[in-house]
Enzyme design. Structure first.
Site, mmCIF file in Angstrom:
data_model
loop_
_atom_site.group_PDB
_atom_site.id
_atom_site.type_symbol
_atom_site.label_atom_id
_atom_site.label_comp_id
_atom_site.label_asym_id
_atom_site.label_seq_id
_atom_site.Cartn_x
_atom_site.Cartn_y
_atom_site.Cartn_z
ATOM 1 N N MET A 18 0.851 -1.192 0.000
ATOM 2 C CA MET A 18 0.000 0.000 0.000
ATOM 3 C C MET A 18 0.887 1.243 0.000
ATOM 4 O O MET A 18 0.450 2.328 0.377
ATOM 5 C CB MET A 18 -0.950 -0.011 1.197
ATOM 6 C CG MET A 18 -1.912 -1.201 1.138
ATOM 7 S SD MET A 18 -3.483 -0.932 1.989
ATOM 8 C CE MET A 18 -2.928 -0.617 3.630
ATOM 9 N N GLU B 158 12.007 -0.464 4.921
ATOM 10 C CA GLU B 158 12.958 -1.574 4.720
ATOM 11 C C GLU B 158 12.265 -2.936 4.683
ATOM 12 O O GLU B 158 12.753 -3.856 4.040
ATOM 13 C CB GLU B 158 14.046 -1.574 5.799
ATOM 14 C CG GLU B 158 15.156 -0.555 5.564
ATOM 15 C CD GLU B 158 15.956 -0.794 4.265
ATOM 16 O OE1 GLU B 158 16.177 -1.955 3.877
ATOM 17 O OE2 GLU B 158 16.357 0.211 3.642
ATOM 18 N N HIS C 187 9.324 -3.614 3.250
ATOM 19 C CA HIS C 187 8.917 -3.800 1.844
ATOM 20 C C HIS C 187 10.143 -4.042 0.958
ATOM 21 O O HIS C 187 10.110 -4.859 0.036
ATOM 22 C CB HIS C 187 8.219 -2.542 1.306
ATOM 23 C CG HIS C 187 6.964 -2.165 2.019
ATOM 24 N ND1 HIS C 187 6.832 -1.012 2.748
ATOM 25 C CD2 HIS C 187 5.762 -2.797 2.085
ATOM 26 C CE1 HIS C 187 5.608 -0.936 3.243
ATOM 27 N NE2 HIS C 187 4.944 -1.998 2.863
ATOM 28 N N GLN D 165 6.020 -11.577 7.128
ATOM 29 C CA GLN D 165 5.549 -12.350 8.278
ATOM 30 C C GLN D 165 4.998 -11.426 9.376
ATOM 31 O O GLN D 165 4.270 -11.858 10.258
ATOM 32 C CB GLN D 165 6.717 -13.203 8.792
ATOM 33 C CG GLN D 165 6.524 -13.866 10.128
ATOM 34 C CD GLN D 165 5.395 -14.880 10.136
ATOM 35 O OE1 GLN D 165 4.972 -15.343 9.074
ATOM 36 N NE2 GLN D 165 4.895 -15.192 11.314
ATOM 37 N N ASP E 37 2.656 -9.390 9.108
ATOM 38 C CA ASP E 37 1.196 -9.545 9.024
ATOM 39 C C ASP E 37 0.896 -11.040 8.930
ATOM 40 O O ASP E 37 0.472 -11.548 7.885
ATOM 41 C CB ASP E 37 0.652 -8.797 7.797
ATOM 42 C CG ASP E 37 0.897 -7.302 7.920
ATOM 43 O OD1 ASP E 37 0.591 -6.736 8.975
ATOM 44 O OD2 ASP E 37 1.432 -6.709 6.975
ATOM 45 N N GLN F 237 -2.637 -12.193 7.931
ATOM 46 C CA GLN F 237 -2.876 -11.898 6.505
ATOM 47 C C GLN F 237 -2.219 -12.967 5.635
ATOM 48 O O GLN F 237 -2.803 -13.464 4.660
ATOM 49 C CB GLN F 237 -2.316 -10.516 6.184
ATOM 50 C CG GLN F 237 -2.208 -10.224 4.693
ATOM 51 C CD GLN F 237 -1.847 -8.786 4.409
ATOM 52 O OE1 GLN F 237 -2.671 -7.910 4.559
ATOM 53 N NE2 GLN F 237 -0.618 -8.529 3.973
ATOM 54 N N VAL G 182 11.114 -7.258 9.390
ATOM 55 C CA VAL G 182 12.316 -6.425 9.513
ATOM 56 C C VAL G 182 12.079 -5.442 10.656
ATOM 57 O O VAL G 182 10.995 -4.860 10.764
ATOM 58 C CB VAL G 182 12.616 -5.673 8.196
ATOM 59 C CG1 VAL G 182 13.857 -4.792 8.347
ATOM 60 C CG2 VAL G 182 12.826 -6.668 7.067
ATOM 61 N N SER H 159 6.775 -0.689 10.033
ATOM 62 C CA SER H 159 5.390 -0.591 9.563
ATOM 63 C C SER H 159 5.190 0.817 9.032
ATOM 64 O O SER H 159 5.741 1.780 9.585
ATOM 65 C CB SER H 159 4.437 -0.825 10.748
ATOM 66 O OG SER H 159 3.150 -0.341 10.436
HETATM 67 O O1 PAF Z 1 -0.065 -5.798 3.507
HETATM 68 C C1 PAF Z 1 -0.511 -4.855 2.809
HETATM 69 O O2 PAF Z 1 0.115 -3.812 2.651
HETATM 70 C C2 PAF Z 1 -1.886 -5.001 2.187
HETATM 71 O O3 PAF Z 1 -2.773 -5.647 3.041
HETATM 72 C C3 PAF Z 1 -1.845 -5.673 0.802
HETATM 73 C C4 PAF Z 1 -1.391 -7.121 0.905
HETATM 74 C C5 PAF Z 1 -0.929 -4.906 -0.124
HETATM 75 C C6 PAF Z 1 -3.260 -5.671 0.197
HETATM 76 O O4 PAF Z 1 -3.742 -4.373 0.047
#
Ligand code: PAF
Length: 309
Positions: A30, A35, A37, A151, A153, A156, A179, A188
């Site tokens: 999103m 780091e 991502h 991990q 999330d 998710q 991380v 986050s």
């Molecule tokens: O983890 C996230 O940033 C979001 O939930 C995702 C997986 C990109 C879906 O919008």
């Protein structure tokens, strides 16, 4: 690197890549890349011919009153970072490119979406429906060979794995370790909301996980005792939404750590909701806890974390 905004352009690029025999890695985000991502992008770049990073603040996964409007948006920075790390395409569609006005299909995973972040009082199911619907759509747009998720999330990740299994998506879901900042705070995009003082108080969460991990390493297996240790550390947060130890696969609560167990915390610091977790695996070849103060590239325990996922 290309920045694309329409599904047609994206498909044209990826069809050409596929014809050229290149595998496709997807890193769904999103935006507000940090780091955490970037570690997903690194892994995808290492493992695929083409890496697509999607940047889309998905409105359907925010509950009413949540931070949809405030969510950090910084596409130019995200594009620069993704490019530096070797991504090939940033796909940043507008909301109406993703959702038609009369969009009426929802992908909904049952069972494991109803605990932890999915608890009914939080209308959590609505959140996960938004996540699975958009991830299913991204999978169909990109048709990736591999998709990379953090991990951090953990629920998710479990929900997406379940969706992939149940709907026979061909994409392999790759989990990457959380991380952390040097002081233990899990990275986050929402950390940006914390004031300096709140950020210090937020460290209680990783301290609590560390206390559980250390006691587990010393041989403690009883959940009530481990939970007491975590609670003792959590006095610095404003409220604990949940502190749970659940089976890693089913997300059902356990009373003793006999199999891989997720220790998951959601807590509020000021107006910010933070989540974090560790995995405890008592199997003989992995009788170590996860050190919540490590980053994935550093230690065997973090490697162990990714192995089990
Ligand atoms: O983890 C996230 O940033 C979001 O939930 C995702 C997986 C990109 C879906 O919008």
């Amino acid at each position: 690197m290309l920045t694309l905004t329409t599904v047609d352009e994206l498909r044209a690029e990826l069809d050409a890549a596929r014809l050229g025999g290149r595998s496709i890695g997807l890193v769904p985000t999103m935006g507000a890349l940090h780091e955490g991502h970037l570690s997903l992008i690194d892994r995808s770049v290492a493992e695929n011919g083409v890496t697509v990073v999607t940047v889309f603040v998905n409105p359907t996964q925010f509950r009413p009153g949540e931070d949809l409007d405030a969510y950090p948006r910084q596409l130019a920075d995200d594009v620069a970072l993704a490019s530096e790390r070797g991504a090939d395409i940033v796909f940043a569609p507008a909301a109406d490119e993703v959702y038609a006005d009369d969009h009426s299909t929802t992908v909904s995973v049952g069972g494991i979406t109803e605990s932890l972040c999915g608890a009914p009082e939080r209308r959590g199911h609505q959140h996960f429906d938004g996540v699975t619907t958009v991830v299913a759509k991204l999978f169909n747009m990109v048709q990736p060979d591999r998709a990379y998720f953090g991990q951090k999330d953990a629920q998710q990740l479990a929900v997406i794995r379940r969706m992939v299994r149940d709907l026979n998506f061909r994409t392999a879901v790759i989990a990457c370790p959380t991380v952390r900042e040097a002081d233990g705070l899990a990275m986050s995009s929402r950390n940006a909301y914390l004031s300096g003082k709140e950020r210090v108080r937020a460290l209680a969460i990783s301290r609590a996980l560390r206390a559980v991990s250390e006691s587990f390493l010393a041989g403690e297996r009883e959940v009530t005792k481990l939970a007491m240790l975590a609670r003792a550390e959590l006095f610095d947060v404003d409220s604990v939404e949940y502190l749970e130890m659940v089976d890693f696969e089913t997300l059902e609560p356990v009373s003793e750590i006999t199999d891989a167990t997720l220790v998951a915390i959601a807590a509020h610091v000021g107006n910010t909701r933070l989540i974090d977790n560790i995995l405890l695996d008592p199997s003989p070849d992995n009788s170590s806890g996860i050190d919540p103060n490590t980053t994935p590239r550093e230690t065997p325990s973090a490697i162990h974390q990714s192995r089990t996922l």
